[in-house]
Design an enzyme around this catalytic site. Sequence first.
Site, PDB file in Angstrom:
ATOM      1  N   ARG A   1     -35.231 -20.737  14.331  1.00 52.60           N
ATOM      2  CA  ARG A   1     -36.032 -21.731  13.533  1.00 52.60           C
ATOM      3  C   ARG A   1     -35.157 -23.061  13.566  1.00 52.60           C
ATOM      4  O   ARG A   1     -35.606 -24.069  13.671  1.00 52.60           O
ATOM      5  CB  ARG A   1     -36.446 -21.322  12.127  1.00 52.60           C
ATOM      6  CG  ARG A   1     -37.012 -22.416  11.377  1.00 52.60           C
ATOM      7  CD  ARG A   1     -37.343 -21.653  10.020  1.00 52.60           C
ATOM      8  NE  ARG A   1     -37.975 -22.628   8.896  1.00 52.60           N
ATOM      9  CZ  ARG A   1     -36.948 -23.027   8.120  1.00 52.60           C
ATOM     10  NH1 ARG A   1     -35.648 -23.007   8.073  1.00 52.60           N
ATOM     11  NH2 ARG A   1     -37.475 -23.979   7.168  1.00 52.60           N
TER      12      ARG A   1
ATOM     13  N   VAL B   1     -34.506 -24.664  16.833  1.00 50.21           N
ATOM     14  CA  VAL B   1     -35.809 -25.440  17.279  1.00 50.21           C
ATOM     15  C   VAL B   1     -36.160 -26.764  16.586  1.00 50.21           C
ATOM     16  O   VAL B   1     -36.285 -27.880  16.996  1.00 50.21           O
ATOM     17  CB  VAL B   1     -37.073 -24.464  17.228  1.00 50.21           C
ATOM     18  CG1 VAL B   1     -38.254 -25.295  17.695  1.00 50.21           C
ATOM     19  CG2 VAL B   1     -36.703 -23.267  18.311  1.00 50.21           C
TER      20      VAL B   1
ATOM     21  N   ARG C   1     -30.834  -5.123  27.164  1.00 50.71           N
ATOM     22  CA  ARG C   1     -29.627  -5.084  27.733  1.00 50.71           C
ATOM     23  C   ARG C   1     -29.837  -5.455  28.886  1.00 50.71           C
ATOM     24  O   ARG C   1     -30.822  -5.409  29.614  1.00 50.71           O
ATOM     25  CB  ARG C   1     -29.258  -3.532  27.732  1.00 50.71           C
ATOM     26  CG  ARG C   1     -28.683  -2.965  26.201  1.00 50.71           C
ATOM     27  CD  ARG C   1     -27.342  -3.103  25.900  1.00 50.71           C
ATOM     28  NE  ARG C   1     -27.198  -2.724  24.644  1.00 50.71           N
ATOM     29  CZ  ARG C   1     -26.560  -3.055  23.489  1.00 50.71           C
ATOM     30  NH1 ARG C   1     -25.930  -4.317  23.849  1.00 50.71           N
ATOM     31  NH2 ARG C   1     -26.321  -2.468  22.400  1.00 50.71           N
TER      32      ARG C   1
ATOM     33  N   ASP D   1     -21.879  -5.970  13.789  1.00 46.46           N
ATOM     34  CA  ASP D   1     -20.355  -5.400  13.860  1.00 46.46           C
ATOM     35  C   ASP D   1     -19.536  -6.631  13.265  1.00 46.46           C
ATOM     36  O   ASP D   1     -18.311  -6.170  12.815  1.00 46.46           O
ATOM     37  CB  ASP D   1     -20.134  -4.911  15.306  1.00 46.46           C
ATOM     38  CG  ASP D   1     -21.115  -3.902  15.577  1.00 46.46           C
ATOM     39  OD1 ASP D   1     -21.550  -3.031  14.812  1.00 46.46           O
ATOM     40  OD2 ASP D   1     -21.024  -3.747  17.019  1.00 46.46           O
TER      41      ASP D   1
ATOM     42  N   GLU E   1     -15.728   7.506  -1.837  1.00 52.09           N
ATOM     43  CA  GLU E   1     -14.355   8.238  -1.853  1.00 52.09           C
ATOM     44  C   GLU E   1     -13.543   7.969  -0.467  1.00 52.09           C
ATOM     45  O   GLU E   1     -12.337   8.261  -0.588  1.00 52.09           O
ATOM     46  CB  GLU E   1     -14.430   9.532  -2.117  1.00 52.09           C
ATOM     47  CG  GLU E   1     -14.920   9.757  -3.875  1.00 52.09           C
ATOM     48  CD  GLU E   1     -16.341   9.562  -4.231  1.00 52.09           C
ATOM     49  OE1 GLU E   1     -17.094   9.013  -3.179  1.00 52.09           O
ATOM     50  OE2 GLU E   1     -16.742   9.396  -5.361  1.00 52.09           O
TER      51      GLU E   1
ATOM     52  N   LYS F   1     -13.571  16.823 -10.230  1.00 47.84           N
ATOM     53  CA  LYS F   1     -14.531  16.001  -9.606  1.00 47.84           C
ATOM     54  C   LYS F   1     -15.726  16.733  -8.986  1.00 47.84           C
ATOM     55  O   LYS F   1     -15.670  17.792  -8.235  1.00 47.84           O
ATOM     56  CB  LYS F   1     -13.748  15.068  -8.528  1.00 47.84           C
ATOM     57  CG  LYS F   1     -14.518  14.085  -7.793  1.00 47.84           C
ATOM     58  CD  LYS F   1     -13.460  13.002  -6.979  1.00 47.84           C
ATOM     59  CE  LYS F   1     -14.273  12.079  -6.214  1.00 47.84           C
ATOM     60  NZ  LYS F   1     -15.439  11.324  -7.016  1.00 47.84           N
TER      61      LYS F   1
ATOM     62  N   ARG G   1     -23.945  17.527   2.895  1.00 52.69           N
ATOM     63  CA  ARG G   1     -25.215  16.906   3.489  1.00 52.69           C
ATOM     64  C   ARG G   1     -25.135  15.599   4.192  1.00 52.69           C
ATOM     65  O   ARG G   1     -23.674  14.872   3.739  1.00 52.69           O
ATOM     66  CB  ARG G   1     -26.204  16.493   2.210  1.00 52.69           C
ATOM     67  CG  ARG G   1     -26.731  17.669   1.702  1.00 52.69           C
ATOM     68  CD  ARG G   1     -27.684  18.695   2.612  1.00 52.69           C
ATOM     69  NE  ARG G   1     -28.307  19.487   1.766  1.00 52.69           N
ATOM     70  CZ  ARG G   1     -27.708  20.923   1.540  1.00 52.69           C
ATOM     71  NH1 ARG G   1     -26.685  21.225   2.271  1.00 52.69           N
ATOM     72  NH2 ARG G   1     -28.463  21.628   1.027  1.00 52.69           N
TER      73      ARG G   1
ATOM     74  N   HIS H   1     -30.253   2.631  13.841  1.00 52.72           N
ATOM     75  CA  HIS H   1     -30.601   1.288  13.739  1.00 52.72           C
ATOM     76  C   HIS H   1     -31.253   0.747  12.807  1.00 52.72           C
ATOM     77  O   HIS H   1     -31.724  -0.443  12.890  1.00 52.72           O
ATOM     78  CB  HIS H   1     -31.460   1.434  15.269  1.00 52.72           C
ATOM     79  CG  HIS H   1     -30.797   1.599  16.396  1.00 52.72           C
ATOM     80  ND1 HIS H   1     -30.243   2.903  16.687  1.00 52.72           N
ATOM     81  CD2 HIS H   1     -30.465   0.647  17.364  1.00 52.72           C
ATOM     82  CE1 HIS H   1     -29.674   2.654  17.963  1.00 52.72           C
ATOM     83  NE2 HIS H   1     -29.877   1.606  18.294  1.00 52.72           N
TER      84      HIS H   1
ATOM     85  N   GLN I   1     -29.840  -0.129  10.337  1.00 53.20           N
ATOM     86  CA  GLN I   1     -28.863  -1.252   9.992  1.00 53.20           C
ATOM     87  C   GLN I   1     -29.297  -2.508  10.658  1.00 53.20           C
ATOM     88  O   GLN I   1     -28.708  -3.748  10.381  1.00 53.20           O
ATOM     89  CB  GLN I   1     -27.417  -0.729  10.114  1.00 53.20           C
ATOM     90  CG  GLN I   1     -27.163   0.109   9.164  1.00 53.20           C
ATOM     91  CD  GLN I   1     -26.043   1.184   9.886  1.00 53.20           C
ATOM     92  OE1 GLN I   1     -24.920   1.102   9.550  1.00 53.20           O
ATOM     93  NE2 GLN I   1     -26.427   1.928  10.775  1.00 53.20           N
TER      94      GLN I   1
HETATM   95  O1  F6P Z   1     -23.447  -4.219  18.722  1.00 54.30           O
HETATM   96  C1  F6P Z   1     -24.035  -3.944  17.774  1.00 54.30           C
HETATM   97  C2  F6P Z   1     -24.724  -2.418  17.852  1.00 54.30           C
HETATM   98  O2  F6P Z   1     -25.674  -2.302  16.765  1.00 54.30           O
HETATM   99  C3  F6P Z   1     -23.590  -1.345  17.323  1.00 54.30           C
HETATM  100  O3  F6P Z   1     -23.138  -1.326  16.029  1.00 54.30           O
HETATM  101  C4  F6P Z   1     -24.092  -0.131  17.908  1.00 54.30           C
HETATM  102  O4  F6P Z   1     -23.278   0.603  18.303  1.00 54.30           O
HETATM  103  C5  F6P Z   1     -24.742  -0.588  19.202  1.00 54.30           C
HETATM  104  O5  F6P Z   1     -25.245  -2.066  19.124  1.00 54.30           O
HETATM  105  C6  F6P Z   1     -26.134  -0.010  19.663  1.00 54.30           C
HETATM  106  O6  F6P Z   1     -26.645  -0.529  20.562  1.00 54.30           O
HETATM  107  P1  F6P Z   1     -28.230  -0.079  21.197  1.00 54.30           P
HETATM  108  O7  F6P Z   1     -29.243  -0.907  20.328  1.00 54.30           O
HETATM  109  O8  F6P Z   1     -28.061  -0.169  22.722  1.00 54.30           O
HETATM  110  O9  F6P Z   1     -28.384   1.578  20.940  1.00 54.30           O
END
Ligand code: F6P
Length: 317
Positions: free
Chosen positions: A19, A22, A70, A126, A186, A212, A242, A248, A250
């Site tokens: 955004r 552009v 990719r 990353d 921890e 703990k 556990r 992904h 994240q």
């Molecule tokens: O480079 C960013 C990243 O999200 C890394 O943290 C992770 O290891 C990788 O890409 C995952 O790649 P893909 O989406 O191809 O599985």
Amino acid sequence: MTKIALLTRDCGGVNAAIRAVVRTAVAQGLLVEGVLRGFEGLMNGEFVALDRRSVSNIIGLGGTILKTARADRFRAEEGQKAAVANLRARAIDGLIVIGGNGSLAGARTLAERHGFPVVGIPATIDNDVPGVESAIGADTAVNVALDAVDKLRDTATSLERIFVVEVMGRKCGWIAMQVALAGGCEEVLLPEKDVPVGALCEEIKQGRRQGKASWIIVVAEGRSSASDIASAVTAATGLETRIAVLGHIQRGGRPTAMDRILAARLGHAAVEALAEGRTGGLVHLDCGRVAFLPFGAAGDVKKTDIESDYHLLKVLS
Ligand code: F6P
């Protein structure tokens, strides 16, 4: 300069950067084309015209409206030549590349081997781009992971359990360290630092003797898997564990305010750099001010202070 193009990877804040690019370009009287599917689309000639309206209401969306892929084919000279030919055929004068180290390496190749004017914008969860303090998407990823860790803490405390949480980061443990610090965890296991699992297990046994009850151990995917660490801890301590693998998750989610504002600043700066002929590098914030960093000027690996962050984590946990 009359026409620019932009291509992206995906993470929180990339749409906000699109955004900004552009709208800045349009304000300067430039035409903008988006490249679909990253470098793969650049080689295949997949372009879409973008105007002010095309980027309405995307500021808070995760991912990238341009899609991404990719593109191993781009490593070969043939792929690079196809990409440049497509840019020239559409009379594109300059390219903005939004992404992490892989995308920025592609941008550098276009600039240095093929003489095409390119400006990069660092965007990666990353946060490992050399010379760049904050990449777009990193703050969002940490907050997404932290939300999960806070929830796991609730159940870990209630059931007096040990959790091992695996976060992204194949080569670098930046997310792991940030999440561990912010979540009061921890232990953190990183690709960059050798913390023996045996020592961790001894610490847990000793902690248990002192009363703990629960632990959260964060592991970066590049160091080990959550399941391997959890098995090792159970085998050495006899305690139940556990795991949670965040994966992904994240890379998605609504971008934080910090990422949206960073995206606005860097998107705007990238267009200005292109228009002023400052190319062959990336834009970033240096002590809060927009700066231009030539590709390769900060080396191949980002310098970090893992040791002092690790020390802080252990003192506070
Ligand atoms: O480079 C960013 C990243 O999200 C890394 O943290 C992770 O290891 C990788 O890409 C995952 O790649 P893909 O989406 O191809 O599985």
